[in-house]
Enzyme design. Structure first.
Site: not given
Lengths: 470, 246
Positions: B140, B153
Site C-alpha cells: 500500500s 497498518y
C-alpha cells in the site's frame, strides 16, 4: 497427507513446448519403488514415469503427479561377452549399453537417433531405429523384463507371456519396468559402410527403399519438405551395412574411435553451433539449408560408399549438442506417422502439399521403412514412416495443430499409426482409431486390473484418455 | 476471455471482498482457473456458481496458519499446477488518533503479515523448485512512510514491501516473478468508512494488477501516486513529523 514442496520441479518433454510441475523422486533401490507406490496411494497422487526425457511431447510429464525419474536406477547387472546377453536396471541408457559391450563385439540391436534414452523409456515407447525394416522395435530383442505393477504384483515376463507384449509399448501406463534382459547384436567392426544416394523425388525414394531392403542393414532418407512439383520428395538416402574386419581386436571397437568430436574441423566448438542454427531456424533459412543439403548431396559423394563409426551413423541427433535450443523460445514438435506401403506415397505427398499450402513446411523430414510387430500399442506397419519437425512460435501453434489434424485424418484413412514418443497433437479418437478398438479394449481391461487405483499416468495419458475411468 | 489469462492457474487469498473478489472475478472471466480462498465461502459461491469449471472455493481463515500447507497443496492439486498467487487478505480497522489498541493491531499483524508469510512461503518453496510463476503481494502507499493515522497498518504494509523485495531477490534469478502492488485508496469495504472521494474503482485496480502480474518489481497503480510518493518518501523525518500527514 502432503508431499514435500521442495521436491517440486518443472520438466518439459524434449520438444520444450509444454512443461509440467511434479514431485521429483529418483530412486536407486527396488524397495524405494515400492515405497513410492505406497506414497502415491496414501497421498492420493498419481505417478508419471520419466527416463531421460527424450520423448518429444507430453509422455514424460504429468502435472502435480509424482515424477518417478529412473535415471539413477542405472546399474548394469551382468553381461555375457560370449552370448551378448545383458541384464540391466531400467535406468541404463543406450549409451551405457554400447560403451559396456562394444569391445566385446556387441552393439545394441536397435537404437534411436540419440544415445540418451533409458531402457525403461525405450521399452515404454518400444522405440525403433534406422534398422526397423529388419530388426523391428527394440522389444523384439528383449529376453525378459521384470515389472512392478501398481496392484502390487511383481513379475518377470518373457516373450511367452502375453503381458510381455502389453507392458512394452504402452508408455509406462500398465507397470513399472525395473529390469531388462536384452540380446545384443554381434558385430565385427565398429564401423558401418555408408552408401549415400541423392534422390530426385518421391517415386525414387520409395523405389530405393525397396531396392535396398533385402541387402542393407540400416536405411534412412532425409526429405526436403520445401521442394514441390516434380522435385517433391527429393532428398538424400543413406543405406548402411555392418562391416567385417580381419583384425582380432579392431581399433574401431574402442569407444575412443566412436566418440563424437567436440569440435568441427578440430577447432570450432560444437557447443555453440546451436546458436548459429538458431539464426537459420526460420522458413527462409531452412528453405536454403534444405536446398544446400540436397545440392551438396547431389554433387559430393553421391553413390560413393564410405566407412563411418556406428555412433556417428546412428546418433545423428547427438552430433550437434543442444541442437534443440535452436528452436527456443517456443520449442518444437515432432510429427511422425506410419503408413502402409501401398498408401504411403500418396499420403506423404499429400502431407507435404498440406504443409506447403499452409506455409508450414517441416524444417526436417526423415523417412524410414518399418515392419509390423506384436506389441499392444504398436506403431509398426508394413510400410513407411515420415517424421517431421515443426517449430512452434507464439503465433503459429493453432495453425500447426490444424495442419497436424489434417495430416492425422489422411493417416487414419490409410490405416496408418502413430508413435506416442513423438506425439503432441492426437485426440483420443485419433489414437483409438489408429490402434483399433480391440487393442484399446484389451488395454482398458488390463489397466483396470493392473492399476486399480489409477496410479500410473502422464499428461499424454490424460490427453488421450488412456485411463478407462477418465 | 483474454488470451493472456486463458489456462492460468491462480490462487487468490482473500477473495470474498474488495480487490481479491474483483481479481478472482476478472481471472475467471478471462479464462483462468482460480482457487478462491476466504473465511466467508457464501461470498465465494456466487462466482463459482457462475464458472463451476474454473472457480474452486476453499474456506480458510488466514489466522489459522497451521492449515496453510495442506490447503495450499489441495489448491495446486485442484488447479493441476500454479502460475499465479495473489495475497489480498488485509484488514484496516478504524484507529483513533490517540488509540493504541493491541487487539486491533495484533489482528492486522496476523492477517496482513503472518497470513501472507504462511501462504507466500509455500508458493516461494514451490516456485523455487519449478522455476516459473508469479507471486503478487498487495502492499500500500500507506507502507511508504510511518504516517500517524494507523501505525500498525502502515507498518504491516511496509513489512509486505520489504518481505516481497527479499523474495524477489531470492527468486527472480530462478525465473519467478515477484510483484509488489502499492495501491492508493480503492473503492472497497475496507475504505468505505473513510469517505475518500477520489478512490480508484476496484475494477480498474484489479485490471492494473493483472496487467502487472508478470512484471517483477514494485508498482503504484497511478502515475500521480508514483510521483507524490517518490517525494513523500524523501522528506526528512524532522520535517515529516511537523507536516502532520495522516
Amino acid at each position: 497427507m502432503n508431499l514435500p514442496l521442495d521436491r517440486l520441479t518443472n520438466v518439459t518433454g524434449f520438444g520444450m513446448i509444454t512443461g509440467a510441475d511434479g514431485y521429483l523422486f529418483r530412486p536407486t533401490q527396488v524397495e524405494e519403488f515400492y515405497e513410492i507406490l505406497q506414497l502415491a496411494k496414501s497421498t492420493g497422487r498419481q505417478i508419471t514415469m520419466r527416463g531421460s526425457g527424450r520423448s518429444y511431447g507430453d509422455a514424460n510429464i504429468g502435472s502435480e503427479s509424482i515424477l518417478l525419474d529412473i535415471t539413477r536406477f542405472n546399474q548394469i547387472l551382468s553381461f555375457d561377452p560370449q552370448t551378448g546377453v545383458i541384464d540391466c536396471q531400467a535406468g541404463v541408457t543406450i549409451e551405457q549399453l554400447w560403451r559396456h559391450t562394444l569391445e566385446s563385439s556387441f552393439w545394441p540391436p536397435v537404437v534411436s537417433g540419440t544415445m540418451f534414452p533409458t531402457m525403461g523409456g525405450a521399452l515404454g515407447m518400444n522405440l525403433h531405429g534406422k534398422n526397423a525394416f529388419k530388426a523391428g522395435p527394440i522389444g523384439n530383442h528383449v529376453i525378459e523384463i521384470e515389472v512392478l505393477f501398481p496392484n502390487g504384483e511383481h513379475s518377470v515376463l518373457t516373450q511367452s507371456d502375453p503381458l510381455f507384449f502389453q507392458v512394452i509399448s504402452t508408455a509406462g501406463l500398465l507397470g513399472i519396468i525395473l529390469r531388462v534382459k536384452l540380446q545384443m547384436h554381434q558385430i565385427n567392426s565398429g564401423d558401418v559402410r555408408v552408401l549415400p544416394l541423392s534422390i530426385p523425388n518421391w517415386d525414387a525414394q520409395f523405389k530405393t527403399f525397396e531396392n535396398f531392403r533385402n541387402e542393407a542393414d540400416y536405411m534412412v532418407s532425409w526429405i526436403d519438405c520445401f521442394a514441390r512439383g516434380k522435385s517433391a520428395g527429393r532428398g538424400d538416402f543413406h543405406a548402411a551395412y555392418y562391416m567385417d574386419e580381419p583384425s582380432q581386436f579392431p581399433i574401431t571397437l574402442r569407444p575412443e574411435h566412436q566418440d563424437l568430436p567436440d569440435t568441427i574441423m578440430g577447432f570450432f566448438p560444437k557447443s555453440v553451433v546451436w546458436r548459429f542454427i538458431k539464426r537459420l531456424n526460420n522458413r527462409t533459412g531452412m528453405r536454403f539449408t534444405n536446398w544446400a543439403k540436397h545440392t551438396s548431396g547431389k554433387i559430393l559423394g553421391n553413390g560413393k560408399p564410405h566407412p563411418l563409426s556406428l555412433v556417428g551413423f546412428n546418433f545423428l541427433l547427438d552430433y550437434v549438442p543442444n541442437w534443440r535450443n535452436s528452436y527456443l523460445p517456443g520449442g518444437f514438435i515432432q510429427y511422425q506417422s506410419f503408413v502402409p506401403a501401398e498408401q504411403a506415397p500418396r499420403v506423404f505427398a499429400q502431407q507435404l502439399e498440406l504443409q506447403q499450402a499452409a506455409k508450414l513446411e517441416s524444417f526436417l523430414g526423415v523417412m524410414k521403412r518399418h515392419v509390423p510387430d506384436n506389441f499392444l500399442f504398436s506403431h509398426g506397419v508394413d510400410g513407411y514412416s515420415l517424421a517431421l519437425d515443426f517449430k512452434i512460435t507464439k503465433t503459429n501453434k493453432e495453425s500447426v495443430w490444424k495442419l497436424a489434424h489434417q495430416m492425422n485424418e489422411l493417416v487414419l484413412a490409410a490405416g496408418g499409426r502413430f508413435y506416442l514418443a513423438k506425439d503432441s497433437t492426437l485426440t483420443p479418437d485419433h489414437f483409438t482409431q489408429s490402434i483399433g478398438p480391440e487393442s484399446f479394449q484389451t488395454y482398458a481391461q488390463l489397466k483396470l486390473r493392473l492399476d486399480p487405483d489409477s496410479i500410473l499416468t502422464s499428461d499424454l495419458a490424460r490427453r488421450l484418455h488412456l485411463d478407462p475411468r477418465d | 476471455m483474454s488470451l493472456k489469462l486463458i489456462g492460468t492457474k491462480a490462487i487468490v487469498i482473500g477473495a470474498s471482498s474488495g480487490i481479491g473478489a474483483e481479481l478472482a472475478k476478472q481471472l475467471a472471466e478471462g479464462g483462468a482457473l482460480v482457487a478462491t480462498i476466504a473465511r466467508r465461502t457464501d461470498r465465494l459461491q456466487l462466482l463459482s456458481d457462475r464458472y463451476p469449471e474454473r472457480v474452486f472455493p476453499f474456506a480458510h481463515d488466514v489466522n489459522n496458519i497451521a492449515e496453510v500447507p495442506d490447503l495450499f497443496q489441495k489448491c495446486t492439486d485442484t488447479l493441476t499446477g500454479l502460475d499465479l498467487i495473489i495475497y489480498c487478505s488485509g484488514v484496516m480497522p478504524q484507529v483513533g488518533p490517540h488509540e493504541y489498541s493491541t487487539d486491533k493491531d495484533i489482528d492486522m499483524v496476523n492477517v496482513n503479515m503472518s497470513g501472507a508469510v504462511a501462504w507466500l512461503n509455500c508458493a516461494a518453496t514451490r516456485m523455487e523448485g519449478t522455476g516459473h510463476g508469479s507471486i503478487i503481494g498487495i502492499g500500500s502507499v500507506a507502507g511508504d512512510r510511518g504516517r500517524s493515522g494507523n501505525p500498525v497498518y502502515a507498518a504491516s504494509k511496509a513489512f509486505m514491501h520489504t518481505y516481497m523485495e527479499a523474495l524477489r531477490n531470492r527468486l527472480a534469478r530462478k525465473g519467478v516473478k515477484v510483484v509488489t502492488i502499492k495501491p492508493g485508496p480503492v473503492q472497497t469495504e475496507m475504505t468505505a468508512a473513510l469517505g475518500i472521494s477520489n478512490a480508484m474503482p476496484v475494477e480498474k485496480a484489479a485490471q492494473l494488477i493483472l496487467h502487472y502480474k508478470d512484471r517483477t518489481g514494485e508498482h503504484y497503480l497511478s502515475p500521480v501516486h508514483r510521483i507524490i510518493f517518490y517525494i513523500i518518501k524523501r522528506i526528512p523525518s524532522p520535517i515529516f513529523r511537523r507536516l502532520n500527514l495522516k
